[in-house]
Write a protein that holds these residues in place. Structure first.
Motif, PDB file in Angstrom:
ATOM      1  N   ALA A   1       0.828  -1.206   0.000  1.00 14.04           N
ATOM      2  CA  ALA A   1       0.000   0.000   0.000  1.00 14.04           C
ATOM      3  C   ALA A   1       0.862   1.256   0.000  1.00 14.04           C
ATOM      4  CB  ALA A   1      -0.934  -0.006   1.211  1.00 14.04           C
ATOM      5  N   LEU A   2       1.880   1.283   0.854  1.00 12.82           N
ATOM      6  CA  LEU A   2       2.723   2.472   0.942  1.00 12.82           C
ATOM      7  C   LEU A   2       3.574   2.670  -0.311  1.00 12.82           C
ATOM      8  CD1 LEU A   2       3.891   2.641   4.666  1.00 12.82           C
ATOM      9  CD2 LEU A   2       1.823   3.480   3.584  1.00 12.82           C
ATOM     10  N   PHE A   3       3.985   1.580  -0.951  1.00  9.25           N
ATOM     11  CA  PHE A   3       4.752   1.715  -2.184  1.00  9.25           C
ATOM     12  C   PHE A   3       3.922   2.350  -3.307  1.00  9.25           C
ATOM     13  CE2 PHE A   3       7.483  -2.091  -0.774  1.00  9.25           C
ATOM     14  CZ  PHE A   3       8.459  -1.246  -0.246  1.00  9.25           C
ATOM     15  N   SER A   4       2.595   2.160  -3.258  1.00 12.11           N
ATOM     16  CA  SER A   4       1.749   2.639  -4.352  1.00 12.11           C
ATOM     17  C   SER A   4       1.213   4.050  -4.147  1.00 12.11           C
ATOM     18  CB  SER A   4       0.565   1.675  -4.550  1.00 12.11           C
ATOM     19  OG  SER A   4      -0.297   1.689  -3.423  1.00 12.11           O
ATOM     20  N   ILE A   5       0.999   4.464  -2.894  1.00 12.10           N
ATOM     21  CA  ILE A   5       0.313   5.735  -2.609  1.00 12.10           C
ATOM     22  C   ILE A   5       0.960   6.951  -3.293  1.00 12.10           C
ATOM     23  CG2 ILE A   5      -0.205   7.391  -0.766  1.00 12.10           C
ATOM     24  CD1 ILE A   5      -0.798   4.976   1.034  1.00 12.10           C
ATOM     25  N   PRO A   6       2.283   7.126  -3.241  1.00  7.78           N
ATOM     26  CA  PRO A   6       2.866   8.350  -3.816  1.00  7.78           C
ATOM     27  C   PRO A   6       2.700   8.478  -5.323  1.00  7.78           C
ATOM     28  CG  PRO A   6       4.400   7.294  -2.283  1.00  7.78           C
ATOM     29  CD  PRO A   6       3.295   6.318  -2.537  1.00  7.78           C
ATOM     30  N   TYR A   7       2.361   7.381  -6.003  1.00  9.98           N
ATOM     31  CA  TYR A   7       2.315   7.409  -7.464  1.00  9.98           C
ATOM     32  C   TYR A   7       0.890   7.429  -8.025  1.00  9.98           C
ATOM     33  CZ  TYR A   7       7.158   6.277  -6.688  1.00  9.98           C
ATOM     34  OH  TYR A   7       8.458   6.307  -6.253  1.00  9.98           O
TER      35      TYR A   7
ATOM     36  N   ILE B   1      -7.766   3.471  -2.462  1.00 11.24           N
ATOM     37  CA  ILE B   1      -7.811   2.025  -2.701  1.00 11.24           C
ATOM     38  C   ILE B   1      -6.736   1.258  -1.927  1.00 11.24           C
ATOM     39  CG2 ILE B   1      -7.576   0.240  -4.475  1.00 11.24           C
ATOM     40  CD1 ILE B   1      -8.957   2.147  -6.433  1.00 11.24           C
ATOM     41  N   PRO B   2      -5.474   1.724  -1.899  1.00  8.36           N
ATOM     42  CA  PRO B   2      -4.464   0.999  -1.119  1.00  8.36           C
ATOM     43  C   PRO B   2      -4.774   0.911   0.373  1.00  8.36           C
ATOM     44  CG  PRO B   2      -3.423   2.556  -2.618  1.00  8.36           C
ATOM     45  CD  PRO B   2      -4.879   2.850  -2.643  1.00  8.36           C
ATOM     46  N   MET B   3      -5.679   1.777   0.837  1.00  9.94           N
ATOM     47  CA  MET B   3      -6.022   1.747   2.249  1.00  9.94           C
ATOM     48  C   MET B   3      -6.772   0.476   2.654  1.00  9.94           C
ATOM     49  SD  MET B   3      -4.755   4.383   3.822  1.00  9.94           S
ATOM     50  CE  MET B   3      -3.319   3.886   2.867  1.00  9.94           C
ATOM     51  N   VAL B   4      -7.282  -0.261   1.670  1.00  8.71           N
ATOM     52  CA  VAL B   4      -7.885  -1.565   1.986  1.00  8.71           C
ATOM     53  C   VAL B   4      -6.809  -2.487   2.558  1.00  8.71           C
ATOM     54  CG1 VAL B   4      -9.029  -3.591   1.032  1.00  8.71           C
ATOM     55  CG2 VAL B   4      -9.675  -1.308   0.231  1.00  8.71           C
ATOM     56  N   LEU B   5      -5.659  -2.554   1.881  1.00 10.61           N
ATOM     57  CA  LEU B   5      -4.553  -3.371   2.383  1.00 10.61           C
ATOM     58  C   LEU B   5      -4.038  -2.830   3.713  1.00 10.61           C
ATOM     59  CD1 LEU B   5      -2.521  -3.993  -0.901  1.00 10.61           C
ATOM     60  CD2 LEU B   5      -3.903  -5.649   0.369  1.00 10.61           C
ATOM     61  N   PHE B   6      -3.957  -1.512   3.827  1.00  9.09           N
ATOM     62  CA  PHE B   6      -3.485  -0.906   5.075  1.00  9.09           C
ATOM     63  C   PHE B   6      -4.436  -1.244   6.221  1.00  9.09           C
ATOM     64  CE2 PHE B   6      -2.218   2.135   8.179  1.00  9.09           C
ATOM     65  CZ  PHE B   6      -0.927   2.544   7.864  1.00  9.09           C
ATOM     66  N   GLY B   7      -5.738  -1.218   5.951  1.00  7.98           N
ATOM     67  CA  GLY B   7      -6.722  -1.524   6.988  1.00  7.98           C
ATOM     68  C   GLY B   7      -6.641  -2.955   7.471  1.00  7.98           C
ATOM     69  N   ILE B   8      -6.395  -3.897   6.549  1.00  3.13           N
ATOM     70  CA  ILE B   8      -6.219  -5.299   6.948  1.00  3.13           C
ATOM     71  C   ILE B   8      -4.971  -5.424   7.818  1.00  3.13           C
ATOM     72  CG2 ILE B   8      -5.746  -7.623   6.089  1.00  3.13           C
ATOM     73  CD1 ILE B   8      -7.360  -6.851   3.567  1.00  3.13           C
TER      74      ILE B   8
END
Length: 438
Positions: free
Chosen positions: A328-334, A343-350
Motif C-alpha cells: 500500500a505504501l509503495f503505491s500511494i505516492p504514485y 484504494i491501497p487503504m484496503v490493504l493498510f486496513g487489513i
C-alpha cells in the motif's frame, strides 16, 4: 489456576467499549495533532521530534502502570479499573483544551499530558482482556479491541472530514491560528474518552485475586513508602530478565513496524501537500479520508481474522498483512487521483487490524497470569522504543538523506514494513508453560 468461564459475545463487546474512547483520542493524534503543529508554525522536519511525547510517555508509563496494576486490588474498584478511570479523566481534560492552544509550545505540552493519560488507560486494558478470558477466547477478545481501534479512529477522522465540510473555509488559512472547525472533533473526544471507559467499568466485573496473589498484594502494601515506590521497577526488571524468547522475536518485528507507522502518520499531510499541491487544511482532510478508509476496513475485517488465524496460524496472517501494508505504501505516492489513492487503504486496513490484535493474542498465551500487566507494558515498550528512535533519527534522515521529500519518506516506511513481514515469519509459538489447566 482454575479455569476461567467463557464469556458471551456481548460480554466481550461490553468489556472492550472503553477502547473506543481511547482510540478516538489516538485517532486525533494520528491525523489532527501534526496539522495543528503546522498551523502553529512548526517546520516539517520538526514533526518527528515534536511527537516524542508518545514514545517517551509510553516507555515510562505503560510498564510502570502494568506492574502496579498487577499488584492492585480494591473490592470496590478492582485491579485494572482505577487506572482506566484516572487515565481517561486526564485524556478528557487535555482533549478539551488542545484546540485552544495559543502557541506551539503549549500544544506540545498538552500532548505530553494527553499521552500520559492515554497510556495510563490503555495499558491495563490489554491485561484486562487476558485476565477475564480463557485461552480459547483470547483471539476474539483482542480482535474485538482491534475492531474498536478501527471504530474509534474512524469516528475521529470522520468527524474531522464532516466538520471541515460543514464549517471549514478551505480558501483562508491564518498563520499561527487553529481553524475553529477542528475544535468540535476534540470536544467529542473529550466526551467519549470518559463515558466509554465508564461503560466498561460498570458493565464488567473483574476477577478477584487468588489467595496467593492477595497475600503478595498485602505484603507490598505493608512495605515502607520508598520500597513500595520502587517495587514496580523491580517487577519490570525481573520480568525483562525472565522474558520468553518469543517476546524478543516480536520486538524485532515491532522495531520496523512501528518505526514505519510513525513515519506514515507524520508525513501523510506533507505528502499530499506535495503530490496534490494541497493547502495544509486540504492535505489534512485527505489524510483524514485515508484514515477513514483504512479504519473502516479494520472494523470490517477485525473479527474475520479470528477464524483465519485459528486455521492458518497467527504468524502467517500477521506476516501477510504486513506485506500488504508495505505494498500500500509503495503505491500511494504514485497515484494522481485523490479518490483512487484510497484504494491501497484496503490493504493498510487489513494490516492495521492484524497489528492491533494478533500480537497481543500471541503474547497473552506465553506470559504468566500474575505478570500479565507488566508484560503487556513491556510489549508496549517494544512499540514506543522504535517510535522514540524514529523521533530522534528520522528528522535528519528526512532532511539530509531523503531530500526533504515526503514521497521518499512514505517509500522508506514501505521498505520497513516489508522487513517487518519477513521477521514476522519467525514468530513460532510453542505450548506455553503458563497455559491454564483444563
Amino acid at each position: 489456576m482454575s479455569k476461567k468461564p467463557s464469556l458471551s459475545f456481548w460480554q466481550i463487546l461490553n468489556m472492550n467499549v472503553g477502547f473506543l474512547g481511547i482510540q478516538y483520542s489516538f485517532g486525533l493524534q494520528q491525523t489532527a495533532i501534526n496539522p495543528i503543529f503546522l498551523y502553529l508554525g512548526a517546520p516539517e522536519e520538526m514533526l518527528p521530534i515534536l511527537n516524542i511525547a508518545g514514545p517517551v510517555t509510553g516507555l515510562i508509563v505503560q510498564p510502570i502502570i502494568g506492574a502496579m496494576s498487577d499488584k492492585t486490588w480494591s473490592s470496590r474498584w478492582g485491579r485494572r479499573k482505577p487506572y482506566f478511570l484516572i487515565g481517561a479523566l486526564m485524556g478528557s481534560i487535555c482533549l478539551f483544551a488542545f484546540p485552544h492552544s495559543p502557541l506551539l509550545w503549549f500544544a506540545v505540552g498538552l500532548l505530553w499530558i494527553l499521552d500520559v493519560g492515554n497510556n495510563m488507560a490503555m495499558e491495563p486494558y490489554r491485561a484486562f482482556v487476558g485476565d477475564k478470558l480463557p485461552e480459547k477466547q483470547l483471539s476474539l477478545g483482542y480482535q474485538m479491541q482491534s475492531l474498536f481501534v478501527g471504530a474509534g479512529i474512524l469516528l475521529a477522522n470522520g468527524s474531522i472530514v464532516l466538520f471541515q465540510y460543514l464549517f471549514g473555509d478551505e480558501t483562508v488559512e491564518v498563520a499561527g491560528t487553529i481553524p475553529q472547525w477542528i475544535y468540535y472533533s476534540f470536544y467529542i473526544g473529550a466526551f467519549l474518552s470518559l463515558t466509554t471507559i465508564l461503560w466498561s467499568v460498570i458493565k464488567t466485573p473483574e476477577i478477584p485475586p487468588t489467595d496467593d496473589e492477595m497475600d503478595e498484594i498485602n505484603k507490598i502494601k505493608a512495605l515502607p513508602f520508598l520500597q513500595k515506590a520502587g517495587k514496580p521497577f523491580v517487577e519490570i526488571w525481573d520480568a525483562i530478565k525472565e522474558m520468553p524468547k518469543f517476546m524478543w522475536k516480536i520486538g524485532a518485528v515491532y522495531l520496523f513496524q512501528w518505526y514505519a507507522l510513525f513515519i506514515y502518520w507524520q508525513f501523510t499531510t506533507p505528502l499530499f501537500m506535495k503530490t496534490f499541491n494541497y493547502s495544509t487544511s486540504e492535505a489534512a482532510s485527505q489524510a483524514a479520508k485515508m484514515s477513514l478508509t483504512y479504519n473502516t476496513v479494520t472494523m470490517i475485517v477485525a473479527l474475520m481474522l479470528v477464524p483465519l488465524t485459528l486455521k492458518f496460524g497467527g504468524k502467517k496472517i500477521y506476516a501477510l498483512s504486513l506485506l500488504g501494508t508495505a505494498a500500500a505504501l509503495f503505491s500511494i505516492p504514485y497515484i494522481a487521483d485523490p479518490n483512487l489513492v484510497l484504494i491501497p487503504m484496503v490493504l493498510f486496513g487489513i494490516g492495521w487490524a492484524a497489528m492491533m490484535g494478533i500480537p497481543y493474542t500471541m503474547v497473552s498465551k506465553v506470559v504468566p497470569q500474575e505478570r500479565r500487566g507488566v508484560y503487556m507494558g513491556i510489549l508496549n515498550m517494544m512499540i514506543v522504543i522504535p517510535m522514540f528512535i524514529q523521533t530522534l533519527s528520522f528528522g535528519p534522515i528526512y532532511k539530509y538523506l531523503l531530500g526533504n521529500n515526503a514521497i521518499n519518506a512514505i517509500l522508506f516506511a514501505g521498505v520497513f514494513f516489508a522487513i517487518a513481514a519477513f521477521l514476522a515469519m519467525r514468530l513460532n509459538i510453542t505450548k506455553s508453560v503458563y497455559e491454564e489447566e483444563s
